[in-house]
Design an enzyme around this catalytic site. Structure first.
Site, PDB file in Angstrom:
ATOM      1  NE  ARG A  13      -1.729  -1.770  -9.855  1.00  0.00           N
ATOM      2  CZ  ARG A  13      -3.006  -1.668 -10.218  1.00  0.00           C
ATOM      3  NH1 ARG A  13      -3.780  -0.736  -9.681  1.00  0.00           N
ATOM      4  NH2 ARG A  13      -3.516  -2.483 -11.111  1.00  0.00           N
TER       5      ARG A  13
ATOM      6  CG  ASP B 215      -8.118  11.684  -0.784  1.00  0.00           C
ATOM      7  OD1 ASP B 215      -8.022  12.336   0.290  1.00  0.00           O
ATOM      8  OD2 ASP B 215      -7.115  11.329  -1.437  1.00  0.00           O
TER       9      ASP B 215
ATOM     10  CE  LYS C 119      -8.190  12.193  -5.049  1.00  0.00           C
ATOM     11  NZ  LYS C 119      -7.456  10.925  -5.052  1.00  0.00           N
TER      12      LYS C 119
END
Length: 423
Positions: free
Chosen positions: A241, A354, A335
């Site tokens: 995506r 993460d 992050k």
């Protein structure tokens, strides 16, 4: 992408498209492969142990490379469209441009005016400077023929015995030294990955086992602007995506570079393009969600508070200073800032953490890292980064990329049976 009518000339084996601007038919550039167009390629000497294109270009560092044909990756780098592939000891590359589209068209016209054949040649690579070809004769039959093409000579990679461990000296004498320089910089080929793997394996037995199935995983040195805005799009997202979002961003706000097989390639947008007043609204309509606001506001803030070279200047700043600066931008947390530092700002010791990396640290190293915590707190984030930096050293971020890639679902088929049973 401009709409065009595509036709194929059976007599000539070429594909033409009807230009929507002038209603004329033009010869279409194709995605090249090494076997069909060997004379158009250059190479850089590089073994698979130093670079694995199939892993590095699809593991979530960059989102603009697509495998258009088996083993051939096409993408945009430094405002050029490239196709890359590799053999055991070489990275092969070729570039395309809009000028080449016009040259192909003009060449075809000249051949037609002179009565020359424009039949295609199917080529199979036999050796580096020799090919075995099949040429279609006037009756439509294929005949074997041998043809030669010039080979680009390059000196082999040599080790530099200096005070900096894990460094390589790359001597290039490619036809286009600028292209060689771009690729060498992008893949950071001055860094000797095999020496780093050896160091990490001595310090970490788990890494040693994983590395046997995942050689050649190195960190890219990306353009800071592209890296920043790409990773702003990664929040609560997946690689597929994200790649689609980045392509839409480039199609709307980038500059057209060339068209291959009816697919148009665009440059990454400039800060000025992303700072436009209607950008947020347009990106919302394209499905960017809350990220639309972050992209637009971050571009505006950089231009209003700094300048267009500010992101590049952070390469010279210490890690903590660069990270603090990035975190002043909307949509940039710990992050994302660390990803930008590692993959574009020359901070090789950075560990972006993460939930995925947290799971790796608990499962494969120490369960006490973040024990009792349900969410990844700032304290746990720092502890994980410090643990891996102490374990792996100044290129810890590179080592982490190997383990991250090995844990992705798409690469599970690369693992040996023993590793699969242990997992």
């Amino acid at each position: 992408m401009e709409k065009s009518e595509k036709i194929k000339s059976k007599s000539e084996g070429k594909i033409f498209y009807k230009c929507s601007c002038c209603s004329t038919y033009k010869v279409m550039q194709r995605h090249a492969t090494l076997t069909t167009d060997p004379a158009l390629w250059n190479f850089i000497p590089c073994t698979r142990s130093e670079l694995r294109l199939d892993i590095v270009l699809s593991c979530g560092q960059s989102f603009r490379w697509q495998e258009r044909s088996p083993g051939h990756w096409t993408g945009v780098l430094a405002n050029r469209v490239w196709t890359l592939t590799q053999t055991e000891d070489k990275i092969w590359y070729r570039t395309y441009s809009e000028e080449a589209e016009n040259a192909i068209e003009e060449s075809t016209k000249n051949q037609q005016r002179q009565g020359l054949s424009t039949n295609t040649i199917d080529v199979k690579v036999k050796k580096e400077n020799e090919t075995e070809a099949q040429i279609k004769d006037e009756d439509g039959n294929f005949q074997a023929a041998e043809m030669k093409f010039s080979e680009v000579k390059m000196e082999p990679v040599q080790h530099v015995h200096d005070t900096i461990p894990g460094r390589l000296k790359l001597e290039c004498s490619a036809a286009d030294e600028e292209e060689c320089r771009i690729l060498t910089d992008y893949f950071q080929l001055h860094v000797c990955l095999s020496e780093l793997y050896s160091h990490w394996s001595q310090a970490d037995k788990h890494f040693e086992r994983v590395a046997q199935d995942f050689p050649g995983v190195r960190v890219l040195r990306q353009d800071p602007t592209e890296c920043l805005f790409s990773f702003i799009c990664t929040s609560n997202n997946n690689i597929s995506r994200i790649s689609g979002m980045i392509e839409r961003l480039c199609q709307i706000y980038g500059e057209r570079l060339c068209e291959l097989d009816s697919y148009t390639y665009y440059s990454f947008p400039t800060l000025q393009a992303l700072a436009g007043d209607d950008v947020e609204q347009q990106l919302q309509a394209l499905g960017f969600g809350y990220r639309a606001k972050y992209i637009n506001q971050s571009a505006k803030l950089i231009l209003e508070t700094h300048d267009s070279n500010w992101l590049n200047s952070l390469r010279e700043a210490p890690y903590e200073e660069a990270k603090r600066a990035l975190r002043t931008l909307p949509g940039v947390g710990a992050k994302v800032a660390d990803c930008v530092c590692l993959m574009s700002l020359d901070k090789p010791g950075v560990i972006p953490v993460d939930s995925h990396v947290w799971q790796i640290s608990k499962r494969d190293y120490h369960s006490y890292l973040g024990a009792g915590q349900k969410t990844l707190t700032d304290k746990v984030y720092r502890e994980i980064g410090e643990f891996f930096r102490n374990l792996w050293g100044p290129f810890a971020g590179w080592a982490q990329s190997v383990l991250f890639s090995s844990d992705l679902k798409k690469f599970q088929g690369y693992k040996s049976n023993q590793d699969l049973q242990e997992n």
